[in-house]
Design a protein around this motif. Structure first.
Motif, PDB file in Angstrom:
ATOM      1  N   ASP A 128     -12.647   6.195 -10.576  1.00  0.00           N
ATOM      2  CA  ASP A 128     -14.085   6.303 -10.806  1.00  0.00           C
ATOM      3  C   ASP A 128     -14.479   7.659 -11.368  1.00  0.00           C
ATOM      4  OD1 ASP A 128     -14.433   3.729  -9.802  1.00  0.00           O
ATOM      5  OD2 ASP A 128     -14.563   4.447  -7.729  1.00  0.00           O
ATOM      6  N   ALA A 129     -13.627   8.684 -11.206  1.00  0.00           N
ATOM      7  CA  ALA A 129     -13.939  10.027 -11.686  1.00  0.00           C
ATOM      8  C   ALA A 129     -13.445  10.268 -13.117  1.00  0.00           C
ATOM      9  CB  ALA A 129     -13.322  11.067 -10.747  1.00  0.00           C
ATOM     10  N   GLY A 130     -12.883   9.258 -13.749  1.00  0.00           N
ATOM     11  CA  GLY A 130     -12.406   9.436 -15.120  1.00  0.00           C
ATOM     12  C   GLY A 130     -11.028  10.044 -15.206  1.00  0.00           C
ATOM     13  N   GLU A 131     -10.203   9.910 -14.165  1.00  0.00           N
ATOM     14  CA  GLU A 131      -8.836  10.407 -14.203  1.00  0.00           C
ATOM     15  C   GLU A 131      -7.863   9.221 -14.264  1.00  0.00           C
ATOM     16  OE1 GLU A 131      -8.909  14.711 -12.029  1.00  0.00           O
ATOM     17  OE2 GLU A 131      -8.539  12.957 -10.757  1.00  0.00           O
ATOM     18  N   MET A 132      -6.739   9.461 -14.916  1.00  0.00           N
ATOM     19  CA  MET A 132      -5.782   8.394 -15.182  1.00  0.00           C
ATOM     20  C   MET A 132      -4.402   8.788 -14.701  1.00  0.00           C
ATOM     21  SD  MET A 132      -4.859   6.584 -18.851  1.00  0.00           S
ATOM     22  CE  MET A 132      -6.552   6.019 -19.023  1.00  0.00           C
ATOM     23  N   SER A 133      -3.689   7.790 -14.166  1.00  0.00           N
ATOM     24  CA  SER A 133      -2.301   7.986 -13.775  1.00  0.00           C
ATOM     25  C   SER A 133      -1.542   6.695 -14.049  1.00  0.00           C
ATOM     26  CB  SER A 133      -2.192   8.375 -12.301  1.00  0.00           C
ATOM     27  OG  SER A 133      -0.863   8.762 -11.993  1.00  0.00           O
ATOM     28  N   PHE A 134      -0.227   6.736 -13.789  1.00  0.00           N
ATOM     29  CA  PHE A 134       0.639   5.606 -14.119  1.00  0.00           C
ATOM     30  C   PHE A 134       1.549   5.303 -12.939  1.00  0.00           C
ATOM     31  CE2 PHE A 134      -0.337   8.068 -17.860  1.00  0.00           C
ATOM     32  CZ  PHE A 134      -0.885   7.122 -18.711  1.00  0.00           C
ATOM     33  N   VAL A 135       1.714   4.006 -12.663  1.00  0.00           N
ATOM     34  CA  VAL A 135       2.596   3.583 -11.586  1.00  0.00           C
ATOM     35  C   VAL A 135       3.606   2.575 -12.132  1.00  0.00           C
ATOM     36  CG1 VAL A 135       0.967   3.994  -9.711  1.00  0.00           C
ATOM     37  CG2 VAL A 135       0.948   1.791 -10.894  1.00  0.00           C
ATOM     38  N   GLN A 136       4.736   2.527 -11.459  1.00  0.00           N
ATOM     39  CA  GLN A 136       5.815   1.611 -11.846  1.00  0.00           C
ATOM     40  C   GLN A 136       6.171   0.735 -10.654  1.00  0.00           C
ATOM     41  OE1 GLN A 136       8.090   1.425 -14.893  1.00  0.00           O
ATOM     42  NE2 GLN A 136       8.329  -0.502 -13.787  1.00  0.00           N
ATOM     43  N   ALA A 137       6.106  -0.579 -10.848  1.00  0.00           N
ATOM     44  CA  ALA A 137       6.511  -1.526  -9.807  1.00  0.00           C
ATOM     45  C   ALA A 137       7.957  -1.928 -10.041  1.00  0.00           C
ATOM     46  CB  ALA A 137       5.604  -2.752  -9.818  1.00  0.00           C
ATOM     47  N   SER A 138       8.737  -1.940  -8.990  1.00  0.00           N
ATOM     48  CA  SER A 138      10.132  -2.370  -9.075  1.00  0.00           C
ATOM     49  C   SER A 138      10.425  -3.291  -7.903  1.00  0.00           C
ATOM     50  CB  SER A 138      11.083  -1.176  -9.074  1.00  0.00           C
ATOM     51  OG  SER A 138      10.903  -0.392  -7.906  1.00  0.00           O
ATOM     52  N   TYR A 139      11.447  -4.119  -8.091  1.00  0.00           N
ATOM     53  CA  TYR A 139      11.752  -5.138  -7.097  1.00  0.00           C
ATOM     54  C   TYR A 139      13.262  -5.186  -6.847  1.00  0.00           C
ATOM     55  CZ  TYR A 139       7.047  -6.524  -8.476  1.00  0.00           C
ATOM     56  OH  TYR A 139       5.702  -6.537  -8.748  1.00  0.00           O
ATOM     57  N   PRO A 140      13.812  -4.152  -6.198  1.00  0.00           N
ATOM     58  CA  PRO A 140      15.261  -4.162  -5.932  1.00  0.00           C
ATOM     59  C   PRO A 140      15.633  -5.296  -4.981  1.00  0.00           C
ATOM     60  CG  PRO A 140      14.181  -2.342  -4.795  1.00  0.00           C
ATOM     61  CD  PRO A 140      13.159  -2.927  -5.707  1.00  0.00           C
ATOM     62  N   VAL A 141      16.817  -5.845  -5.223  1.00  0.00           N
ATOM     63  CA  VAL A 141      17.317  -6.985  -4.449  1.00  0.00           C
ATOM     64  C   VAL A 141      18.492  -6.530  -3.597  1.00  0.00           C
ATOM     65  CG1 VAL A 141      18.324  -9.294  -4.564  1.00  0.00           C
ATOM     66  CG2 VAL A 141      16.565  -8.605  -6.215  1.00  0.00           C
ATOM     67  N   SER A 142      18.499  -6.943  -2.340  1.00  0.00           N
ATOM     68  CA  SER A 142      19.620  -6.663  -1.443  1.00  0.00           C
ATOM     69  C   SER A 142      19.992  -7.953  -0.712  1.00  0.00           C
ATOM     70  CB  SER A 142      19.257  -5.571  -0.435  1.00  0.00           C
ATOM     71  OG  SER A 142      18.146  -5.981   0.358  1.00  0.00           O
ATOM     72  N   PHE A 143      21.162  -7.942  -0.100  1.00  0.00           N
ATOM     73  CA  PHE A 143      21.640  -9.123   0.605  1.00  0.00           C
ATOM     74  C   PHE A 143      22.035  -8.736   2.029  1.00  0.00           C
ATOM     75  CE2 PHE A 143      22.201 -10.171  -3.809  1.00  0.00           C
ATOM     76  CZ  PHE A 143      21.853 -11.510  -3.879  1.00  0.00           C
ATOM     77  N   GLN A 144      21.539  -9.489   2.969  1.00  0.00           N
ATOM     78  CA  GLN A 144      21.951  -9.361   4.365  1.00  0.00           C
ATOM     79  C   GLN A 144      22.595 -10.673   4.762  1.00  0.00           C
ATOM     80  OE1 GLN A 144      18.674  -8.163   6.813  1.00  0.00           O
ATOM     81  NE2 GLN A 144      18.425  -6.177   5.800  1.00  0.00           N
ATOM     82  N   GLN A 145      23.913 -10.607   4.912  1.00  0.00           N
ATOM     83  CA  GLN A 145      24.715 -11.823   5.083  1.00  0.00           C
ATOM     84  C   GLN A 145      24.475 -12.738   3.876  1.00  0.00           C
ATOM     85  OE1 GLN A 145      23.776 -13.342   8.980  1.00  0.00           O
ATOM     86  NE2 GLN A 145      24.864 -11.685  10.022  1.00  0.00           N
ATOM     87  N   ASP A 146      23.915 -13.900   4.071  1.00  0.00           N
ATOM     88  CA  ASP A 146      23.674 -14.813   2.948  1.00  0.00           C
ATOM     89  C   ASP A 146      22.218 -14.822   2.503  1.00  0.00           C
ATOM     90  OD1 ASP A 146      26.308 -15.556   2.910  1.00  0.00           O
ATOM     91  OD2 ASP A 146      26.007 -17.235   4.306  1.00  0.00           O
TER      92      ASP A 146
END
Length: 728
Positions: A128-146
């Protein structure tokens, strides 16, 4: 009595053998027909899905905390959704169950959130104050047993650095090549900010700013392809395109309208790659516009129109294809594809009044988010939207082209590439290659067969015919190898000499025949039937003369450069590997087949017909033209059609002796690409089940049908010739 019994036994044995042979032959014929039918059915089974329409099925509906959604998206696999709302909260949730997986507070209220073009999972945030930033979404995958576990994460790209862009009416961001371009519009001023990093790591250093005074205020701003220009648009229908590639201040590329007069725009959205803009107006249409370089500079042209039953309210582009979804005023969801101009599907919305929507990266899911916290999923079955009758066989106006064209280009290094699957250039190339091959092969093979069967001495025939038939066993890959690496450079270096052969060789042959006719009969009679051997030194000598005189002829007739003269005076360009090379090489491969079948047909003409004609006073030439050729015409025609079938389906010679360029030009000095060569080149690299993969099978089916049509026509003509001339 015993003799009669033996004859009876022989007769019964012969009847048994004949019956068994007839059944085996019939079974073999039926097996061949069944195999051909199964091949066709299999090709049709692989190809059929590309012509199927799309389908939209309402999916699960989930409830999150009420908040004004600014963005809703899914990960690549469509398992996890992300909603970012105006309170500055990012919520990850499971698409299937709606369970909240994580909730992240971004630290401040937001005014707008926008995904970055060509950057998966990266978003620009404007507070709302006129400032800008950038974010990155990631989706790492892991396995616990099956168990497969997806752990969503959201991180600031520049370590929570916020850039002051001020109060803006609209903005867009281009991210790539270690720089960030930010375009903002405030009142009548366009501001371009460029942030470059000194080293990889994206520290926002060295800001550079460009400002451009606009003619009016604009509601929307979008970067063009690779940040080269900027689109500025108003909901009143005005548009301006600004060039950012100039070394000084940005300059105007185009100024005009993208909506009819007195009509307002409902929504604007850029297609993948940013070459095109989709514009929804009050006339119940969505139009596609892109820049075209004309004689007097760039202009923005409406290329396609998509009609709806009601005005479009929202356009949702696909992130990885040239397709898009449209929501109209009657709350119906429509699926379109720009290149194919297909209206693929329509479905009434389950949830009305959504504030944010997006299509999953795999284009199999559409999510909508409303202010009451509801999330509605729609499952999309839309595997091959880019294929239609027009994209396969008609001219298509592709992005960046000056006019509609036929084009085959199945892949590119760019992710925003617009696939071009026109089969017309491949069909043209197939017929072109076969035409020039038959132009070389048919006269040589038929004339050779006539001479061998009718005029040649029997002793010489016993040598020549098996020798030519052995040539049919020569691997075509060897011929293609020689044509591409030896014959093509030879013709390029001696083009004038090669063309001179077409004049010198016939002239030398006729001169030799005239001189031979002047010799006394007592000298020529012993050589009857051996003229083919006698003429060989003459043919070799004429070729040598043509090559020896080639440089002088090129200098005298073409100013020392035949290729340049042909281009300048005839407008024909010259490629080293071209149809002339293919015609010679493939003609050499086809000649043995045509020669062998035609020679057998001519040699098999009953002797009593020939003797009867000669006895009635006809000359040997008259007998040949009016008796032998007519009687053998069914076999000669069959030979030509079998040769044509081989030329149409030839692969290795065309693959190695042409440039494999899918151009539509009858120029004998240009290359081409055929169905067979295209399948051989691209099928090993295509993804199984993809549109490209199925299009290659469609090309195989077209080639299959093409040869079937040729063979059927040939059989009909051959049957008529046999009926007409079989009783001579």
């Amino acid at each position: 009595m015993a003799g009669g019994t033996g004859l009876s036994k022989m007769a019964r044995g012969r009847r048994f053998v004949n019956a068994l042979t007839a059944r085996v032959v019939a079974l073999g014929g039926a097996a061949v027909i069944a195999a051909i039918a199964l091949i066709f059915v299999y090709l049709l089974w692989v190809v059929a899905p590309i012509f199927a329409g799309a389908d939209i099925e309402p999916g699960a509906r989930h409830q999150l905390e009420p908040a004004e959604p600014l963005l809703v998206e899914t990960n690549d696999s469509g398992e996890v959704g992300l909603r970012i709302d105006a309170t500055g909260t990012a919520t990850f949730f499971a698409i299937d169950s709606g369970a909240v997986l994580d909730r992240i507070d971004l630290g401040r209220g937001l005014r707008a959130v926008q995904p970055l073009a060509d950057q998966t999972g990266m978003y620009s945030l404007l507070d709302d104050a006129g400032e800008m930033s950038f974010v990155q979404a990631s989706y790492p995958v892991s396995f616990q047993q099956d168990d497969r576990i997806v752990t969503p994460m959201l991180e600031f790209v520049f370590e929570d650095a916020w850039l002051d862009v001020g109060a803006v009416d609209a903005f867009d961001v281009h991210f790539g090549n270690f720089e960030v371009l930010i375009a903002t519009v405030s009142k009548r001023q366009l501001t371009i900010r460029r942030y470059r990093d000194a080293e990889p790591g994206f520290e926002l250093d060295f800001p550079q700013r460009g400002q451009y005074e606009l003619r009016r205020g604009y509601d929307r701003v979008y970067f063009g392809p690779r940040g080269r220009w900027v689109y500025l648009a108003t909901l009143g229908g005005h548009i301006e395109v600004v060039d950012l590639t100039r070394p000084t201040a940005p300059s105007e590329l185009y100024l005009g309208r993208i909506a009819p007069e007195d009509s307002r725009i409902k929504d604007i959205a850029p297609l993948l790659g940013r070459y095109s803009l989709l514009v929804a107006d009050e006339q119940d249409t969505v139009s596609q516009w892109f820049m075209i370089r004309g004689e007097f500079g760039h202009r923005l042209e409406p290329v396609r129109r998509f009609d709806l039953e009601a005005a479009a309210l929202r356009i949702v582009p696909e992130p990885r294809r040239k397709g898009f979804a449209v929501v109209d005023a009657e709350q119906r969801l429509h699926l379109f594809h720009a290149t194919s101009e297909r209206h693929l599907a329509r479905q009434p919305l389950v949830a009305e009044g959504f504030a944010a929507a997006s299509i999953a990266p795999r284009s199999d899911l559409l999510l909508t988010a409303a202010a009451d916290g509801s999330i509605q999923a729609y499952h999309l079955e839309n595997e091959h939207p880019e294929i239609s009758w027009s994209t396969l066989w008609s001219k298509v106006w592709y992005e960046g082209y000056q006019e509609p064209v036929y084009s085959w280009q199945s892949s590119s290094a760019d992710n925003d590439f617009e696939p071009k699957f026109s089969l017309t250039p491949l069909l043209f190339g197939t017929l072109k290659g076969a035409f020039y091959a038959m132009l070389v092969a048919v006269p040589v093979a038929i004339m050779g067969a006539l001479y061998t069967a009718y005029f040649m001495a029997p002793a010489m025939r016993r040598i020549v015919k098996p020798g030519i038939e052995i040539m049919a066993a020569l691997p075509t890959v060897i011929l293609g190898f020689l044509a591409g690496l030896w014959l093509a450079p030879l013709i390029e270096a001696n083009l004038t000499a090669v063309m001179a052969i077409l004049i010198v060789m016939p002239a030398g042959t006729l001169l030799t025949a005239w001189i031979w006719s002047l010799l006394p009969d007592r000298l020529t009679r012993p050589f009857g039937g051996w003229y083919g051997l006698i003429i060989l030194p003459v043919l070799v000598a004429t070729v040598w003369i043509a090559f020896a005189a080639g440089p002088w002829l090129e200098l005298t007739l073409f100013g020392g450069n035949a290729q340049a003269w042909i281009l300048e005076n005839l407008g024909l360009s010259y490629d080293q590997r071209n149809a002339l090379v293919v015609g010679l090489a493939m003609g050499l491969a086809v000649i043995p087949t045509i020669f062998s079948i035609a020679e057998d047909a001519i040699y098999g003409v009953p002797t009593h017909l020939i003797n009867g004609s000669l006895a009635l006073g006809a000359t040997p030439w008259q007998t040949l033209m009016r008796v032998v050729i007519l009687t053998a015409s069914p076999g000669i025609f069959s030979a030509v059609m079998i040769g044509l079938g081989r030329a149409v389906g030839e692969t290795m010679i065309v693959l190695m002796a042409t440039g494999n360029t899918p151009v539509m030009d009858l120029n004998i000095f240009e290359g081409m690409r055929t169905f067979a060569a295209n399948i051989a080149v691209e099928l090993p690299e295509s993804e199984v089940g993809s549109t490209h993969y199925r299009i290659l099978f469609l090309a195989a089916m077209v080639l299959f049908l093409l040869t079937f049509i040729f063979n059927t026509a040939a059989e009909l003509v051959r049957a008529r010739l046999r009926t007409r001339y079989g009783n001579l």
